[in-house]
Design an enzyme around this catalytic site. Structure first.
Site, PDB file in Angstrom:
ATOM      1  N   PHE A 112       8.586   3.355  -4.184  1.00  0.00           N
ATOM      2  CA  PHE A 112       7.233   3.291  -3.622  1.00  0.00           C
ATOM      3  C   PHE A 112       6.849   4.566  -2.884  1.00  0.00           C
ATOM      4  O   PHE A 112       5.661   4.798  -2.636  1.00  0.00           O
ATOM      5  CB  PHE A 112       7.093   2.075  -2.692  1.00  0.00           C
ATOM      6  CG  PHE A 112       7.512   2.338  -1.275  1.00  0.00           C
ATOM      7  CD1 PHE A 112       8.842   2.278  -0.899  1.00  0.00           C
ATOM      8  CD2 PHE A 112       6.575   2.668  -0.306  1.00  0.00           C
ATOM      9  CE1 PHE A 112       9.231   2.541   0.410  1.00  0.00           C
ATOM     10  CE2 PHE A 112       6.945   2.924   1.010  1.00  0.00           C
ATOM     11  CZ  PHE A 112       8.283   2.865   1.365  1.00  0.00           C
ATOM     12  N   LYS A 113       7.839   5.394  -2.531  1.00  0.00           N
ATOM     13  CA  LYS A 113       7.515   6.618  -1.781  1.00  0.00           C
ATOM     14  C   LYS A 113       6.579   7.542  -2.555  1.00  0.00           C
ATOM     15  O   LYS A 113       5.852   8.335  -1.963  1.00  0.00           O
ATOM     16  CB  LYS A 113       8.787   7.318  -1.340  1.00  0.00           C
ATOM     17  CG  LYS A 113       9.523   6.492  -0.295  1.00  0.00           C
ATOM     18  CD  LYS A 113      10.703   7.187   0.309  1.00  0.00           C
ATOM     19  CE  LYS A 113      11.288   6.377   1.457  1.00  0.00           C
ATOM     20  NZ  LYS A 113      11.971   5.133   1.015  1.00  0.00           N
ATOM     21  N   ASP A 114       6.579   7.420  -3.885  1.00  0.00           N
ATOM     22  CA  ASP A 114       5.630   8.213  -4.683  1.00  0.00           C
ATOM     23  C   ASP A 114       4.182   7.902  -4.319  1.00  0.00           C
ATOM     24  O   ASP A 114       3.314   8.766  -4.436  1.00  0.00           O
ATOM     25  CB  ASP A 114       5.800   7.904  -6.182  1.00  0.00           C
ATOM     26  CG  ASP A 114       7.106   8.442  -6.748  1.00  0.00           C
ATOM     27  OD1 ASP A 114       7.567   9.505  -6.287  1.00  0.00           O
ATOM     28  OD2 ASP A 114       7.656   7.801  -7.663  1.00  0.00           O
TER      29      ASP A 114
END
Ligand SMILES: *Cc1c(COP(=O)(O)O)cnc(C)c1O
Length: 472
Positions: A112-114
């Site tokens: 999810f860091k993208d």
């Protein structure tokens, strides 16, 4: 909109001033001076927007020092089907009655860091270009953060990335993701040591103020406000998709480590998005679950920080937690400082159990929590595969396990999917006896040529490497 520090420094700052910064000068974290409010009409209008349009609507409430047309273009360039794999960007699917998974891990590095880092890359390039400046990002990673930062910054003008990681300790897939990048502005530095050694090096370099200034050293860690703000958007998107046009409340369960992801949910809720509960799911490193159960926030020592099979949540303290506590204390900067600066330094913990505000955490702010173990993770992965033919990763499994303890009839429960299973294949094999599917674009990445230098755990040598590679 101005930003202030959680430790009381009242100097008003604009979004682009804090964009390239980590901590505020007084050691606090930046927050907006107030939370812009949304109403039913706005939410109704936003229902039909594409993800990048929704992102623009929300971001523009917080950013008034980038012209609207530029911000709109930055959002449109970031949240594309090409980068995130579907027009939905964060597809929602129902698992069982009332329980949903919101897919946040279909970006370039499958975590999810993208969602935030891709926007940050475009914002950095834009702002540095406007200022005619350069920035050298120095970071430490044990996996997901480093690869998300590199895939967001690769090829960007004005930005170089120097990413330290513990040599030989990331999963082969994570290593291959980072080390196979051939872009000239990306530097992988494998340190002979553990993750803490990498973090110590980053700290030592950042504390050398002369070096930091001369080489324009910056960071992209999870306390960055722009990252948090970008994450607010998918709470709105999840709410829109989990409710019909009639609206209503939704609860979210968030696999949590540094409290960045769920803090974005807190911001969304403070804006007036109808979120009923925000459920914090931890693994065996249960600093946050302990706080929400007891009112005691107790930072763990190295010996008490466990290496688990959901490694991106293996934290000894939760670096964004101060933002929530600031709100919990009625935005009292002096008191926040007394807890996070003084009490933590003195005693390694603080205790709000007898303070009347503690009841607000669950009451007014809607927080709940729970904890999941390795055995829970395996059981949840197996059960989800058998009953729904859906393969989830270890962090999402922690979320799903804890979510089920907090489901209420009539209130959709959205579990945030924070990574794809291929990133943590060894545990999937342990649970299911087979390898998870691998997106075609990652076929054979382990055998691509690797671009990495190996250095001892020595800040001076890392500084020398940075100096040599900034000249060009
Ligand atoms: C970073 C990460 C988390 C934890 O997120 P926080 O914002 O630190 O709470 C959870 N799951 C995965 C897969 C991650 O990469």
């Amino acid at each position: 909109m101005n930003y202030l520090s959680t430790r009381g420094d009242p100097t008003p700052r604009k979004f682009c001033e804090i964009l390239l910064e980590g901590l505020a000068p007084d050691g606090g974290l930046y927050l907006p001076e107030r939370y812009p409010q949304v109403d039913a009409d706005m939410l109704a209008r936003w229902r039909t927007l594409a993800y990048h349009e929704l992102a623009f609507e929300i971001l523009s409430l917080y950013i008034d020092d980038i012209p609207a047309e530029d911000l709109r273009a930055l959002c449109a360039k970031t949240y594309t089907e090409e980068v995130f794999g579907s027009a939905d960007i964060t597809p929602l699917r129902e698992l069982e009655d009332g329980v949903y998974l919101e897919g946040l891990s279909n970006g370039p590095t499958l975590a999810f860091k993208d969602m935030a880092m891709q926007l940050l890359g475009n914002l950095f390039e834009y702002e540095l270009g406007r200022r005619g400046e350069q920035l050298n990002i120095l970071g430490a990673t044990s996996g997901d953060t480093g690869s998300a930062a590199e895939y967001a910054m690769k090829g960007k003008k004005g930005v170089r990335v120097f990413m330290t990681s513990p040599d030989g300790r990331m999963s082969p897939f994570q290593q291959a993701q980072m080390f196979s990048l051939q872009d000239a502005n990306i530097h992988n530095i494998a340190i002979a040591g553990v993750f803490d050694d990498c973090q110590d090096i980053v700290k030592a370099v950042s504390n050398d103020l002369a070096f930091k200034r001369e080489y324009r050293i910056g960071t992209v860690n999870s306390i960055n406000w722009a990252r948090l703000l970008a994450q607010v958007v998918y709470y709105f998107k999840g709410w829109i998709e989990a409710t019909g046009p009639q609206g209503g409340e939704v609860s979210f369960t968030v696999p949590s480590g540094n409290f960045g992801n769920v803090c974005a949910g807190h911001v969304a809720r403070m804006m007036g998005l109808p979120i009923r509960k925000l459920v914090v799911a931890t693994n065996e490193n249960d600093v946050l679950d302990e706080f929400f159960r007891t009112g005691v926030y107790r930072v763990r020592g190295a010996a008490d920080t466990h290496e688990t099979s959901s490694p991106s949540m293996d934290i000894s303290k939760a670096s964004n937690f101060e933002r929530f506590v600031f709100d919990l204390l009625g935005r009292d900067g002096a008191r926040t400082k007394a807890l996070f600066q003084d009490a933590l330094a003195r005693e390694g913990q603080f205790d709000l159990s007898t303070d009347p505000v503690f009841a607000d955490a669950a009451g007014r702010f809607g927080f709940r929590s729970g904890r999941s173990t390795h055995a829970d993770r395996l059981a949840t992965i197996r059960d989800t595969d058998e009953r729904f033919a859906v393969l989830i990763d270890t962090h999402t499994a922690d979320g799903l396990k804890v979510a089920r303890e907090h489901v209420e009839p009539g209130v959709p429960m959205v579990v945030l999917e924070t990574a794809l299973p291929i990133k943590f294949a060894a545990t999937i094999v342990e649970a299911l006896g087979r390898e998870p599917d691998r997106p075609a674009r990652f076929d054979g990445i382990e055998s691509l040529p690797k671009r990495v230098v190996r250095l001892p755990a020595d800040a001076e040598q890392v500084k020398r490497y940075i100096a040599e590679h900034c000249a060009a």
